[in-house]
Design an enzyme around this catalytic site. Structure first.
Site, PDB file in Angstrom:
ATOM      1  N   ASP A 127       0.834  -1.202   0.000  1.00 34.43           N
ATOM      2  CA  ASP A 127       0.000   0.000   0.000  1.00 34.43           C
ATOM      3  C   ASP A 127       0.873   1.257   0.000  1.00 34.43           C
ATOM      4  O   ASP A 127       1.375   1.668   1.043  1.00 34.43           O
ATOM      5  CB  ASP A 127      -0.925  -0.015   1.226  1.00 34.43           C
ATOM      6  CG  ASP A 127      -1.869   1.176   1.254  1.00 34.43           C
ATOM      7  OD1 ASP A 127      -1.957   1.900   0.239  1.00 34.43           O
ATOM      8  OD2 ASP A 127      -2.539   1.372   2.303  1.00 34.43           O
ATOM      9  N   LYS A 162       1.509   7.956   0.410  1.00 36.18           N
ATOM     10  CA  LYS A 162       1.963   8.011   1.801  1.00 36.18           C
ATOM     11  C   LYS A 162       3.362   8.611   1.860  1.00 36.18           C
ATOM     12  O   LYS A 162       4.090   8.538   0.874  1.00 36.18           O
ATOM     13  CB  LYS A 162       2.057   6.583   2.366  1.00 36.18           C
ATOM     14  CG  LYS A 162       0.722   5.914   2.634  1.00 36.18           C
ATOM     15  CD  LYS A 162       0.936   4.552   3.274  1.00 36.18           C
ATOM     16  CE  LYS A 162      -0.366   3.798   3.444  1.00 36.18           C
ATOM     17  NZ  LYS A 162      -1.284   4.378   4.419  1.00 36.18           N
ATOM     18  N   ASP A 220       0.047  -4.914   4.625  1.00 34.05           N
ATOM     19  CA  ASP A 220      -1.356  -4.642   4.299  1.00 34.05           C
ATOM     20  C   ASP A 220      -2.106  -5.856   3.730  1.00 34.05           C
ATOM     21  O   ASP A 220      -3.261  -5.750   3.332  1.00 34.05           O
ATOM     22  CB  ASP A 220      -1.435  -3.452   3.333  1.00 34.05           C
ATOM     23  CG  ASP A 220      -2.588  -2.529   3.654  1.00 34.05           C
ATOM     24  OD1 ASP A 220      -3.147  -2.648   4.767  1.00 34.05           O
ATOM     25  OD2 ASP A 220      -2.946  -1.700   2.796  1.00 34.05           O
ATOM     26  N   ASP A 268      -5.764   6.398  -0.764  1.00 28.57           N
ATOM     27  CA  ASP A 268      -5.136   5.626   0.309  1.00 28.57           C
ATOM     28  C   ASP A 268      -6.182   4.891   1.153  1.00 28.57           C
ATOM     29  O   ASP A 268      -5.850   4.020   1.949  1.00 28.57           O
ATOM     30  CB  ASP A 268      -4.286   6.551   1.190  1.00 28.57           C
ATOM     31  CG  ASP A 268      -3.296   5.785   2.054  1.00 28.57           C
ATOM     32  OD1 ASP A 268      -3.121   4.568   1.822  1.00 28.57           O
ATOM     33  OD2 ASP A 268      -2.701   6.409   2.954  1.00 28.57           O
ATOM     34  N   ARG A 317     -11.053  -0.498   1.857  1.00 25.20           N
ATOM     35  CA  ARG A 317     -12.519  -0.553   1.898  1.00 25.20           C
ATOM     36  C   ARG A 317     -13.107  -0.694   0.500  1.00 25.20           C
ATOM     37  O   ARG A 317     -14.189  -1.246   0.331  1.00 25.20           O
ATOM     38  CB  ARG A 317     -13.069   0.676   2.638  1.00 25.20           C
ATOM     39  CG  ARG A 317     -12.801   1.971   1.961  1.00 25.20           C
ATOM     40  CD  ARG A 317     -13.016   3.166   2.882  1.00 25.20           C
ATOM     41  NE  ARG A 317     -11.908   3.334   3.825  1.00 25.20           N
ATOM     42  CZ  ARG A 317     -11.854   4.288   4.742  1.00 25.20           C
ATOM     43  NH1 ARG A 317     -12.846   5.157   4.869  1.00 25.20           N
ATOM     44  NH2 ARG A 317     -10.819   4.385   5.542  1.00 25.20           N
TER      45      ARG A 317
HETATM   46  N1  BES Z   1      -3.301   0.240   5.094  1.00 22.81           N
HETATM   47  C1  BES Z   1      -3.713   1.473   5.620  1.00 22.81           C
HETATM   48  C2  BES Z   1      -4.029   1.420   7.117  1.00 22.81           C
HETATM   49  C3  BES Z   1      -2.878   1.142   8.046  1.00 22.81           C
HETATM   50  C4  BES Z   1      -2.218   2.198   8.666  1.00 22.81           C
HETATM   51  C5  BES Z   1      -2.518  -0.134   8.371  1.00 22.81           C
HETATM   52  C6  BES Z   1      -1.198   1.952   9.559  1.00 22.81           C
HETATM   53  C7  BES Z   1      -1.498  -0.381   9.267  1.00 22.81           C
HETATM   54  C8  BES Z   1      -0.842   0.658   9.860  1.00 22.81           C
HETATM   55  C9  BES Z   1      -4.971   1.971   4.913  1.00 22.81           C
HETATM   56  O1  BES Z   1      -5.130   1.579   3.597  1.00 22.81           O
HETATM   57  C10 BES Z   1      -4.922   3.461   4.930  1.00 22.81           C
HETATM   58  O2  BES Z   1      -3.988   3.996   4.386  1.00 22.81           O
HETATM   59  N2  BES Z   1      -5.906   4.097   5.545  1.00 22.81           N
HETATM   60  C11 BES Z   1      -5.936   5.517   5.632  1.00 22.81           C
HETATM   61  C12 BES Z   1      -7.369   5.948   5.485  1.00 22.81           C
HETATM   62  C13 BES Z   1      -7.555   7.432   5.335  1.00 22.81           C
HETATM   63  C14 BES Z   1      -6.972   7.902   4.024  1.00 22.81           C
HETATM   64  C15 BES Z   1      -9.021   7.751   5.391  1.00 22.81           C
HETATM   65  C16 BES Z   1      -5.385   5.915   6.998  1.00 22.81           C
HETATM   66  O3  BES Z   1      -5.636   5.222   7.973  1.00 22.81           O
HETATM   67  O4  BES Z   1      -4.661   6.901   7.056  1.00 22.81           O
HETATM   68 ZN    ZN Z   2      -4.186  -0.220   3.081  1.00 24.01          ZN
HETATM   69 ZN    ZN Z   3      -4.108   2.870   2.231  1.00 23.13          ZN
END
Ligand code: BES
Ligand code: ZN
Ligand code: ZN
Length: 496
Positions: free
Chosen positions: A270, A277, A288, A347, A351
């Site tokens: 990811d 990121k 991920d 990101d 979902r």
């Molecule tokens: N894979 C990440 C979530 C994640 C973060 C897993 C840290 C393990 C450790 C997910 O896809 C993500 O990036 N989520 C975003 C959502 C946001 C953009 C609404 C997040 O949590 O920042």
């Molecule tokens: Zn993710």
């Molecule tokens: Zn993500």
């Protein structure tokens, strides 16, 4: 690792280390005859003013003629505060000491109190899992040959003679659960250049092959995924050179009670996509696919267990990459169930893939129960920290069952609200839903988003972003993938 059960006097067992445990209040009992080694323990306890507080250790050398080279006493603290998680940690502390003294053959004394408190089978199972999981190391990319390191080869479990058959069954199940967890850890720890969507598909095929037809596999390629109408999943995958794979594993015993779907988030890397990121947050993003790894771990051992459910594992595997072909903020995708999604942050990709997987489970598989495991949000880690998973669901009974299972496997989780009052936060003015909420409650709005795709099907969502990976080297697990959720799912499937 070999486990043997010996209901004999531990002073007679030949081993490199004998591990004992004591609660703070029961320490005096240890010193009473006829407890073996009572004298030698008494001296050490007094000299070092040892109080059996939780996690405290006392290492004692024995006289040359003894059958054990060292005694290791581990404090368990207050009995009323003791639980499965603490038992695992205590065993982890003991194993760390055993490794330090280069023990190959160890004896662990299983306390009667544990068997009374958790049941003989669960107590033995927990100890076996804890020994295996705390001995785990991932060294395949290190040049020092791992064969140089001393490994524990044999573990003798010493128990009082009663309930030997339950203990034996606990040992058997514990080894299977640990094997599945280690399988999941390895998959998470392997580098993302290896664990591509195609690799996960290959692993699924190997699992099916080695099950001698008990487990069936179907891999949907990009064209078939498109035919199914899984456009949200395809949207995430489109930025990568790696082709997406939709993996379906199924197991069907005779007269299954229910059909249970296990859905694992399978983003093999990811980057965030165009909503890229930063370098620090990307470092660990091979994790991920930890949800997918847990599901694969479960299937790897499924045919060795007695399971009365039909089990279907679903993994939408792809990478989330930025490129000229990548999904853009503002794009609108139509999921398999017909709902449209406005993508505002690429990101929030997990979902999107899960929207299609959950719809598939409901519409194509007609699931009775769906359980998804996903490293879904950083917000869940903010809320609950690195050790605790967030638990959501739409069915009280199922939620209770999962909580009960987690208490027995020692995997920490906490129930979170599926707050319908926050539904407005994921309303889009241009599509049915949008893929991000507001500034706050990000783990809840992510769960509400998933809820849009499960309809009335009883459903559990576990956000495992925190506990699926540990940055610190703990007694129970070295830095890296933890295999979180694997044992929880196995417990759930093997209960009733
Ligand atoms: N894979 C990440 C979530 C994640 C973060 C897993 C840290 C393990 C450790 C997910 O896809 C993500 O990036 N989520 C975003 C959502 C946001 C953009 C609404 C997040 O949590 O920042
Ligand atoms: Zn993710
Ligand atoms: Zn993500």
């Amino acid at each position: 690792m070999k486990f043997t059960l010996k209901p004999t006097d531990i002073t007679e067992i030949e081993s490199d280390a004998v591990v004992f445990f004591s609660f703070d209040a029961s320490l005096p009992n240890l010193l009473k005859d006829p407890f073996p080694y009572a004298k030698i323990l008494k001296r050490a306890i007094e000299k070092e003013s040892f109080k059996a507080e939780f996690g405290k250790k006392l290492i004692i050398s024995t006289p040359a003629e003894s059958s054990a080279y060292k005694l290791i006493l581990i404090g368990l603290g207050k009995e009323e505060e003791f639980n499965i998680y603490k038992l695992q940690e205590a065993v982890g502390h003991a194993i760390r000491e055993c490794r330090q003294i280069k023990a190959r053959k160890i004896t662990i004394s299983i306390m009667d109190i544990w068997m009374k408190k958790f049941g003989a089978e669960t107590a033995a199972q927990t100890v076996v899992e804890a020994v295996e999981l705390s001995s785990y190391q991932f060294q395949k990319y290190q040049s020092i040959s791992s064969s140089e390191a001393v490994k524990i080869e044999e573990v003798i479990l010493s128990v009082s003679a009663a309930r030997l058959s339950s203990v034996e069954e606990g040992i058997r199940i514990g080894q299977i659960f640990a094997q599945a967890t280690i399988f999941a850890r390895d998959l998470v720890n392997d580098p993302p250049q290896l664990t591509t969507p195609a690799y996960l598909a290959k692993i699924a095929e190997e699992i099916a092959k080695s099950s001698k037809d008990e487990i069936k596999v179907k891999i949907f390629d990009q064209e078939e995924i498109a035919k199914l109408g899984m456009n949200a999943f395809l949207g995430v995958a489109q930025g990568s050179n790696e082709l997406p794979k939709f993996i379906k594993l199924s197991y069907k015993p005779r007269n299954p009670k229910k059909k249970i779907i296990l859905a694992g988030k399978g983003i093999t890397f990811d980057t965030g996509g165009l909503s890229l990121k930063d370098a620090k947050n990307m470092e660990t993003m091979k994790l991920d696919m930890a949800g997918a790894a847990a599901v694969l771990g479960v299937f790897q051992v499924l045919s060795k267990l007695k399971i009365n459910y039909e089990v279907v594992g679903l993994i939408a595997a792809c990478e989330n990459m930025p490129s000229g072909k990548a999904l853009k903020p503002g794009d609108i995708l139509r999921a398999l169930n017909g709902k449209t999604i406005e993508v505002l942050n690429t990101d929030a990709e997990g979902r999107l893939t899960l929207a299609d997987v959950l719809s598939y489970g409901v519409e194509k598989e007609k699931a009775d129960v769906i359980i998804d495991l996903a490293t879904l949000t950083g917000a869940c880690v903010v809320a609950l920290g690195e050790e605790i998973a967030g638990l959501w669901g739409n069915d009280e009974k199922l939620l209770n069952e999962i909580e009960d299972c987690a208490k027995l496997t020692g995997e920490k989780l906490w129930r979170m609200p599926l707050e319908s009052g926050y539904k407005d936060l994921i309303k889009s003015h241009i599509a049915d839903v949008k893929n991000i909420g507001g500034k706050w409650g990000g783990a809840i709005t992510a769960s509400l988003f998933l809820h849009e795709f499960v309809g009335k099907t009883p459903w559990i969502h576990l956000d495992i972003a925190g506990p699926s990976f540990t940055e610190k080297n703990t007694p129970h697990c070295p830095t890296g993938g933890t295999g979180y959720g694997t044992r929880l799912l196995l417990r759930f499937l093997t209960t009733s």
